[in-house]
Design an enzyme around this catalytic site. Structure first.
Site, PDB file in Angstrom:
ATOM      1  N   SER A  12      -1.544  -3.723  -7.185  1.00 51.45           N
ATOM      2  CA  SER A  12      -2.513  -4.549  -7.892  1.00 51.45           C
ATOM      3  C   SER A  12      -2.970  -3.741  -9.109  1.00 51.45           C
ATOM      4  O   SER A  12      -2.152  -3.016  -9.688  1.00 51.45           O
ATOM      5  CB  SER A  12      -3.650  -4.900  -6.926  1.00 51.45           C
ATOM      6  OG  SER A  12      -4.499  -5.866  -7.466  1.00 51.45           O
TER       7      SER A  12
ATOM      8  N   HIS B 256      -0.025  -8.246  -8.152  1.00 54.44           N
ATOM      9  CA  HIS B 256      -1.066  -9.196  -8.561  1.00 54.44           C
ATOM     10  C   HIS B 256      -1.060  -9.249 -10.076  1.00 54.44           C
ATOM     11  O   HIS B 256      -1.112  -8.229 -10.739  1.00 54.44           O
ATOM     12  CB  HIS B 256      -2.444  -8.734  -8.084  1.00 54.44           C
ATOM     13  CG  HIS B 256      -2.571  -8.714  -6.594  1.00 54.44           C
ATOM     14  ND1 HIS B 256      -3.534  -8.011  -5.937  1.00 54.44           N
ATOM     15  CD2 HIS B 256      -1.835  -9.333  -5.632  1.00 54.44           C
ATOM     16  CE1 HIS B 256      -3.409  -8.195  -4.628  1.00 54.44           C
ATOM     17  NE2 HIS B 256      -2.374  -8.981  -4.422  1.00 54.44           N
TER      18      HIS B 256
ATOM     19  N   ASP C 122      -5.429  -6.564   0.111  1.00 51.46           N
ATOM     20  CA  ASP C 122      -4.111  -7.161   0.326  1.00 51.46           C
ATOM     21  C   ASP C 122      -3.088  -6.070   0.660  1.00 51.46           C
ATOM     22  O   ASP C 122      -3.104  -4.998   0.075  1.00 51.46           O
ATOM     23  CB  ASP C 122      -3.701  -7.898  -0.962  1.00 51.46           C
ATOM     24  CG  ASP C 122      -2.649  -8.958  -0.696  1.00 51.46           C
ATOM     25  OD1 ASP C 122      -2.424  -9.304   0.474  1.00 51.46           O
ATOM     26  OD2 ASP C 122      -2.058  -9.443  -1.686  1.00 51.46           O
TER      27      ASP C 122
END
Ligand SMILES: C[S@@+](CC[C@H](N)C(=O)[O-])C[C@H]1O[C@@H](n2cnc3c(N)ncnc32)[C@H](O)[C@@H]1O
Lengths: 193, 272
Positions: A18, A45, A138
């Site tokens: 991310s 992401h 996540d």
């Protein structure tokens, strides 16, 4: 970090990242060997507007063929696949990719957990997962599946991460086998069979 | 524990659905279907898979919920603005030369895509001679198409999408805001024909100039994709257009030689 059991050969390397993970990939990808015997799947992401420039950017950092996944594309060893913006990426039994436009998970689509769990079902102990910099939870759940199935789990050393939260979260939840900085990641991956 | 659902269990459930109700999900992408079933089990707190199966078998009302939750209905107005821009600039001018325009939105979900198309047609001065067929297998989403009422808090995003697609008007002129809802103008829905249609089991029902089937094929396995693409081929007039989702492709399909992709967007023209 001792390893006594017989390590199953890697058939799929999953990398989740991310915020702050692109910089890591820019350093990691050029260090990877050509023609690795497994495919690499990147779940990052990113903003939901699908800009294809990210694929081109990543592509410029590696000799391995890099592309954004299209629905029902077969997973081929040696290739690097990027999860498309705004879809979850799944893997089918026949080792083709499926895309899914369902609800966001962990505020994310693609969600790292979704791909890791799906890959775990298909590849089990022959999956290897790496979690990079990020400010999100996540990935941890997916890593847990992979570890439980006997696959190997790696995390970026949080001290070297722009956003240490994501790798830290996975480490403190006990789902990580190896904590590595970038050169160590490259060596680990290049030596992986 | 829900990760423990076996493929054999899913097969049993899918067989029940087909035998009892005629819904055939057996050729859906397994990875996604399984996720949806796991999700539903946890949403509805079934203690075991057997309980879910029992409920589906014995409670026809629950079947409705099952179908709604197992299929993915997420959609947006002017999703992928560059796609709509291409419809505006490349496709509508050509369709505009025809006496009538027939468009099929297969798997239209709650209708955001259909209303976006109606806006494009209206702005091109073509809506009056057009018919938009909106179909889906799920009757509940079609009810929403009929109403044309969407959450007001999404209109900001839709307005941005609309402008990015080349829209020049004030998007808010297309709806009336009321109690957190946006009701789209009546004249946009006048040309929309709504009907259930199951791409797995129903056949061709008309000839179209443009078929949109976006983000539906990703839920089907390769064989079913091919069957459905054949159905579209048979439902398109000569030189008709087929539009798929941004990550869907004809590349690996049996009909690919009959179609030519017109640009970077996922729009193909039928050439034979
Ligand atoms: C993700 S939505 C796509 C909505 C819209 N086309 C878009 O791209 O935003 C998928 C839709 O396909 C519908 N669908 C799934 N299986 C179908 C089938 N066999 N026949 C017709 N529609 C189906 C679902 O009910 C759902 O509404």
């Amino acid at each position: 970090m001792e390893e006594n059991r017989v390590v199953p050969p890697c058939q799929l390397l999953l990398i989740g990242g991310s915020a702050g993970s692109l910089e890591v990939l820019f350093k990691l990808l050029p260090r990877l060997n050509a023609d690795l015997p497994f495919a690499i799947v990147l779940v990052l992401h990113r903003r939901s507007t699908g800009d294809s420039s990210l694929t081109e950017l990543l592509s410029s950092k590696t000799v391995n063929h890099t592309s954004e996944v299209e629905d029902k594309e077969p997973v081929k060893p040696g290739n690097i696949y990027l999860a498309p913006a705004d879809y979850h990426l799944l893997i089918e039994k026949d080792r083709t990719f499926s895309l899914d436009y369902s609800e966001k998970i962990n505020f994310s689509r693609p969600s790292i957990d979704v791909t890791f769990e799906s890959a775990c079902e298909i590849y089990g102990e022959s999956a290897v997962a790496l979690i990079l910099s990020g400010a999100n939870e996540d990935g941890t759940h997916g890593m847990k599946c992979i570890k439980k199935a006997g696959g190997r789990t790696l995390a970026q050393n949080p001290e070297t991460a722009q956003m240490p939260f994501m790798p830290n979260y996975a480490i403190t939840h006990g789902v990580i086998d190896y904590v590595l900085d970038i050169p160590q990641m490259a060596d680990f991956i290049n030596q992986m069979k | 524990m829900w990760e423990m659902i076996e493929d054999e269990d899913i097969d049993l459930l899918l067989n029940d659905l087909f035998d009892l109700y005629g819904y055939d999900f057996t050729s859906y992408s397994r990875a996604s279907l399984k996720r949806r079933i796991v999700r539903l089990c946890s949403l509805d707190k079934f203690p075991s898979f057997a309980e879910l199966r029992y409920r589906v078998k014995n409670d026809p009302d629950y079947l409705k919920r099952f179908v709604e939750e197992i299929t993915v209905n997420v959609t947006e107005m002017f999703r992928d603005p560059s796609f709509y821009k291409s419809l505006r600039d490349d496709i509508l001018p050509i369709l505009g030369t025809k006496p009538f325009i027939r468009i099929w939105h297969a798997g239209c979900s709650t209708g955001e895509e259909v209303y976006s198309m109606a806006i494009l047609l209206k702005e091109a001065g073509l809506l009056k001679k057009s018919l938009l067929y909106a179909t889906d297998l799920n009757p509940s989403v079609l009810e929403k198409v009929r109403k044309g009422i969407f959450p007001l808090n999404q209109m900001k995003q839709y307005s941005e999408n609309y402008i990015a697609s080349g829209g020049k008007k004030d998007f808010s002129t297309y709806y009336t805001a009321n109690y957190g809802q946006a009701k789209l103008d009546r004249d946009l829905s006048e040309k929309i024909i709504i009907s259930t249609h199951n791409l797995v089991s129903d056949s061709s029902f008309n000839e179209f100039d443009l078929i949109l089937c976006r983000n539906v094929l990703i839920y089907f396995d390769k064989n079913l994709q091919d069957r459905v693409l054949n159905l579209f081929d048979a439902s398109l007039g000569s030189l008709g257009y087929l539009a798929l989702g941004t990550k869907e492709t004809l590349k690996f399909s049996a009909i690919q030689n009959k179609f030519k992709q017109i640009n970077r967007e996922k729009i193909w023209k039928k050439i034979v």
